[in-house]
Motif scaffolding. Sequence first.
Motif, mmCIF file in Angstrom:
data_model
loop_
_atom_site.group_PDB
_atom_site.id
_atom_site.type_symbol
_atom_site.label_atom_id
_atom_site.label_comp_id
_atom_site.label_asym_id
_atom_site.label_seq_id
_atom_site.Cartn_x
_atom_site.Cartn_y
_atom_site.Cartn_z
ATOM 1 N N THR A 336 14.701 0.626 -13.431
ATOM 2 C CA THR A 336 12.936 0.166 -14.916
ATOM 3 C C THR A 336 12.022 -0.743 -13.606
ATOM 4 N N LYS A 337 12.894 -1.499 -12.135
ATOM 5 C CA LYS A 337 11.967 -2.391 -12.198
ATOM 6 C C LYS A 337 10.733 -1.306 -10.912
ATOM 7 N N LEU A 338 10.716 0.192 -10.726
ATOM 8 C CA LEU A 338 10.430 0.585 -9.802
ATOM 9 C C LEU A 338 8.411 1.395 -10.150
ATOM 10 N N ARG A 339 8.013 1.161 -9.266
ATOM 11 C CA ARG A 339 6.931 0.700 -9.855
ATOM 12 C C ARG A 339 5.796 1.718 -8.648
ATOM 13 N N ASN A 340 6.363 1.844 -7.449
ATOM 14 C CA ASN A 340 6.077 2.890 -7.017
ATOM 15 C C ASN A 340 5.911 3.645 -7.925
ATOM 16 N N PRO A 341 4.110 5.005 -7.652
ATOM 17 C CA PRO A 341 3.702 6.106 -8.818
ATOM 18 C C PRO A 341 4.848 6.892 -8.219
ATOM 19 N N LEU A 342 4.707 7.577 -7.163
ATOM 20 C CA LEU A 342 6.000 8.456 -6.714
ATOM 21 C C LEU A 342 7.243 8.389 -7.183
ATOM 22 N N ALA A 343 7.721 7.383 -7.159
ATOM 23 C CA ALA A 343 8.908 6.717 -7.491
ATOM 24 C C ALA A 343 8.874 7.000 -8.920
ATOM 25 N N VAL A 344 8.253 6.712 -9.652
ATOM 26 C CA VAL A 344 8.284 6.666 -11.303
ATOM 27 C C VAL A 344 8.324 7.746 -11.313
ATOM 28 N N ARG A 345 7.673 9.251 -11.069
ATOM 29 C CA ARG A 345 7.323 10.218 -11.535
ATOM 30 C C ARG A 345 8.556 10.654 -11.138
#
Length: 376
Positions: A336-345
């Motif tokens: 849930t801590k992922l913040r990078n836009p690519l990682a979130v997608r």
Amino acid sequence: MSHAVVVGGGIGGLAAALALQQRNWAVTVCERAPSLDPVGSGLAVAANALKALDVLGVGDAVRALSTLRGEGGIRRRDGRWLVRTTEEAAAARYGDSVVLLTRAALVDLLAEHLAPGTLRLGTEVHAVDPDTGRVSTGAGELTADLVVAADGLHSAVRRALFPDHPGPAYAGVTSWRLLVPRGGLPCPASETWGAGQVFGVLPLAGDLVYCYGTATVPAGGRADDERAELLRRFGDWHAPIPRLLEAAGAGRILRTDLYSLATPLPAFHRGRVVLLGDAAHAMTPYLGQGACQAIEDAVVLAHLADRPDGPAAYTAARLPRATRVVRASDTLCRITKLRNPLAVRLREAAMVLGGRLRPDLMLTAADEILRWRPPV
């Protein structure tokens, strides 16, 4: 008759006291606060804990508070579902779904079932001797065959028993918790994931909604107006989140940094003392298992307490399982801590694909936890 002293009058401590009394132990619960006013707002009691509460004789009373209906799951900040299930599917798989209630409701229910005179409020424990079972309190000294340390995340008893243990580690996340009037808003049970942030909406009985938010920030932060801070972070997320935050009482929002015992203890006991709940295995809340594991602890401890090797048997029974749950919750926290836009997608795409390939994905991922049954 054997005598137990329980340090701490939270959910785990009260459950342990009730479980031991059912095994004909005399029990004294020492709670340093002057009243049972539990910290926190809402609570999820999952299928594993409901089975343990059945052993304590309060399972059906908790189930009577259930308000879950229809679908629930994880959403994007625009409201689109990423993965979901239904209350009916969970109940069919595990024999129970999950009951959402206030912490105060469960604390009151457990306390009501204790024998008169069990609970000593305003009684602070200063020291515990694991060899003799002596418990020094502000009101005098007690001697016990078993001491149950249920004194929470920053357990003084744990520090005394295991002084070389590093203790709780900050998870890199702070949380906000609040109870809000529903006001007729449709509020399906859901958790919404954004970039490094989460917001949960859980309907409770009595036209209340339990809301919680988390964000990846340094420890120790505070805002002058926490309601305004939540609106800044979540005010443009999908309905009904903005309206629930607008209806929140600014002074009734609880902000807490999240910690876990990422390094497991070498044991949950020493001598006559056992550790229970957060004192033994504090965890992040992402699996909703903190209180549930404490209730499991209580039932297992009472089942083993009469054995000559009761404390050691308790460690053997509980430490491996609780450690797995702590690690699983920490793993979910990191996701849930992922913040990078690519990682979130990529995270969202994987969840959608997994849900299509396995419609029961939300349930099967929790099988090991939710299929637990109390010892017989």
